[in-house]
Every structure is written in structure tokens, then in C-alpha cells.
Design a protein around this motif. Sequence first.
Motif, PDB file in Angstrom:
ATOM      1  N   HIS A 106      41.384 -13.301  35.435  1.00  0.00           N
ATOM      2  CA  HIS A 106      42.864 -13.523  35.913  1.00  0.00           C
ATOM      3  C   HIS A 106      43.161 -14.310  36.456  1.00  0.00           C
ATOM      4  O   HIS A 106      44.037 -15.094  36.784  1.00  0.00           O
ATOM      5  CB  HIS A 106      43.509 -12.005  36.648  1.00  0.00           C
ATOM      6  CG  HIS A 106      43.519 -11.075  35.101  1.00  0.00           C
ATOM      7  ND1 HIS A 106      43.253  -9.686  35.544  1.00  0.00           N
ATOM      8  CD2 HIS A 106      43.897 -10.666  33.712  1.00  0.00           C
ATOM      9  CE1 HIS A 106      43.751  -8.276  34.504  1.00  0.00           C
ATOM     10  NE2 HIS A 106      43.750  -9.550  33.833  1.00  0.00           N
ATOM     11  N   LEU A 163      42.573 -17.696  34.511  1.00  0.00           N
ATOM     12  CA  LEU A 163      44.143 -17.826  33.873  1.00  0.00           C
ATOM     13  C   LEU A 163      45.257 -18.131  35.158  1.00  0.00           C
ATOM     14  O   LEU A 163      45.743 -19.251  34.054  1.00  0.00           O
ATOM     15  CB  LEU A 163      44.602 -15.826  32.992  1.00  0.00           C
ATOM     16  CG  LEU A 163      43.073 -15.845  31.979  1.00  0.00           C
ATOM     17  CD1 LEU A 163      43.975 -14.268  30.948  1.00  0.00           C
ATOM     18  CD2 LEU A 163      43.726 -16.663  30.903  1.00  0.00           C
ATOM     19  N   SER A 164      45.157 -17.577  35.382  1.00  0.00           N
ATOM     20  CA  SER A 164      46.361 -17.864  36.629  1.00  0.00           C
ATOM     21  C   SER A 164      46.414 -19.528  37.018  1.00  0.00           C
ATOM     22  O   SER A 164      46.901 -20.120  36.759  1.00  0.00           O
ATOM     23  CB  SER A 164      46.436 -17.205  38.440  1.00  0.00           C
ATOM     24  OG  SER A 164      46.907 -15.947  37.899  1.00  0.00           O
ATOM     25  N   CYS A 206      47.111 -18.764  27.510  1.00  0.00           N
ATOM     26  CA  CYS A 206      46.776 -18.055  28.787  1.00  0.00           C
ATOM     27  C   CYS A 206      47.760 -16.667  28.761  1.00  0.00           C
ATOM     28  O   CYS A 206      47.453 -15.573  29.130  1.00  0.00           O
ATOM     29  CB  CYS A 206      47.323 -18.562  29.977  1.00  0.00           C
ATOM     30  SG  CYS A 206      45.861 -19.726  29.897  1.00  0.00           S
ATOM     31  N   SER A 207      49.331 -16.559  27.966  1.00  0.00           N
ATOM     32  CA  SER A 207      49.101 -16.425  27.714  1.00  0.00           C
ATOM     33  C   SER A 207      49.309 -14.907  26.472  1.00  0.00           C
ATOM     34  O   SER A 207      49.961 -12.982  27.513  1.00  0.00           O
ATOM     35  CB  SER A 207      50.652 -16.040  27.112  1.00  0.00           C
ATOM     36  OG  SER A 207      51.419 -16.939  27.618  1.00  0.00           O
ATOM     37  N   LEU A 214      46.246 -13.647  26.424  1.00  0.00           N
ATOM     38  CA  LEU A 214      44.929 -13.848  27.099  1.00  0.00           C
ATOM     39  C   LEU A 214      45.837 -12.650  28.005  1.00  0.00           C
ATOM     40  O   LEU A 214      44.679 -11.451  27.918  1.00  0.00           O
ATOM     41  CB  LEU A 214      43.917 -14.755  28.109  1.00  0.00           C
ATOM     42  CG  LEU A 214      43.286 -15.478  26.995  1.00  0.00           C
ATOM     43  CD1 LEU A 214      42.180 -16.062  27.524  1.00  0.00           C
ATOM     44  CD2 LEU A 214      41.947 -14.111  25.720  1.00  0.00           C
ATOM     45  N   PHE A 215      46.693 -12.889  29.062  1.00  0.00           N
ATOM     46  CA  PHE A 215      47.558 -11.730  29.930  1.00  0.00           C
ATOM     47  C   PHE A 215      47.682 -10.379  28.612  1.00  0.00           C
ATOM     48  O   PHE A 215      47.887  -9.502  29.061  1.00  0.00           O
ATOM     49  CB  PHE A 215      48.656 -12.700  30.376  1.00  0.00           C
ATOM     50  CG  PHE A 215      48.047 -13.440  31.365  1.00  0.00           C
ATOM     51  CD1 PHE A 215      47.800 -12.533  32.881  1.00  0.00           C
ATOM     52  CD2 PHE A 215      48.264 -14.572  31.885  1.00  0.00           C
ATOM     53  CE1 PHE A 215      47.065 -13.427  34.070  1.00  0.00           C
ATOM     54  CE2 PHE A 215      47.492 -14.970  33.118  1.00  0.00           C
ATOM     55  CZ  PHE A 215      47.166 -14.509  34.186  1.00  0.00           C
TER      56      PHE A 215
END
Length: 224
Positions: free
Chosen positions: A153, A156-157, A198-199, A201-202
Motif C-alpha cells: 500500500h 501504491l500510494s 494502482c487503482s 491493485l487498491f
Amino acid sequence: MASPAVVRQRPTVGKQAGEGESAAAAGDGGGGRPPAARRPSLLSQALASTASLANLLPTGTVMAFQLLAPTFTNNGACDATTSLLTAALLALLALSCVLASFTDSVRGPDGRVYYGLATPRGLWLLDYPPAGAGAPPPPDTSRYRLRAIDGVHALLSVGVFGVVAARDKNVVGCFWPSPAKGTEEVLGIVPLGVGVMCSLLFVVFPTTRHGIGYPVTNNTTSSS
């Protein structure tokens, strides 16, 4: 007294109503239950998340970036000094995204919400009163311990923050004031692709932490 024309029409109306009820029953599968709602696809959820990438970042980081970026970049007209300062600002804000990903909140015995930093043993509460101040013992925070997904996370951030920064006209004007055609195409395509990934994976690996700087939700405590 009803007219003959009206009387003749009544069986027809009743028949149509009966047909409508039969069709509704057939549409419900004969059981009178509404059809199950179709779940949105994973790609649809990812695209919906991409529409508001800033929501995946700590709100304090986003606000600081939006407030300071025009000043640090001189509204996109950077020189050597402002370019260095802008790079330092972006690095500092990216670091804040990493640190915020390892924070969480817990409700204490007094009903208040306290924030802490995740460690291998639990939460290190940052604002909990010391033991000598007459406060009750801190709650058990072992379930909030550090996990490998927290590192994912954090990465990803940082990726999402990079997308937000790369789409900002002041940052682009500072580092690429007159980009070549190839560079301009890369700046237009790569951030969008990174944002979608990224979205996605979130969505696949959602975070359950509610740390410092993230949007306030109804559930103020985490269930990590």
C-alpha cells in the motif's frame, strides 16, 4: 348504472392485468423475488477509483501539494533553485505518503480515538497519555501489527502521488517546459496507465487501516 360499453370493457381490462401479473411473475423467475443485482466488474471498479485518485492519498499530503506546488514551481516557470526546491518538496510529500500508510487508529478505554504507527508487535500509540498521568492501560493493539501488505500500500500510494504530480501543469512546466513530442506523449499516457494499475491493485488488495491524514469515515477504528 354503468353503460353496456363500459360493462363489455371490464373483462378485457382484467385480462390485461392478469397478463401483466403473469409476465411480472415470469420475470421474477416464478418465485416473486427480484433478480439479483449484477456485481460491477473489477475493471469498472478500477476505473471508478481512477476518477478520484486523490482519495487514495492522505488528505494532508494532497492539500500540501496543491497549496505549495504553485509557489515552489513559480507557477511552472522554474529556474535552477526552484527546480531543486520542487524536487525536494515532491520527495518529502512522497515520504509522507509512505509513513501515513503505516499509521492506524484505535479506540481507547475512554472512548477516544488514538493514532499510532504500526510495528511488528502492534501499534505504537503516538498520542496516548503516559502511564503516570492517571490514564488507563492502553488497549491491546496486537491485531494492528505490521504486515507485508502495508508495504504494498505504501508503494501504491507513492505511485498514485506520482500520477497526481505528473498531471499537475505547474510541475510539468517546471521540469519539462518545452517537451518534445515523444516526451509529451509519455507524460500523457504513462501517468494514466500507472493510475489505472494502482487503482486496480487498491481494489484487489484494499487497505483496512484508517491512519493519520486519510479521509474520515463512519468507522473511525481499523479492523486490520
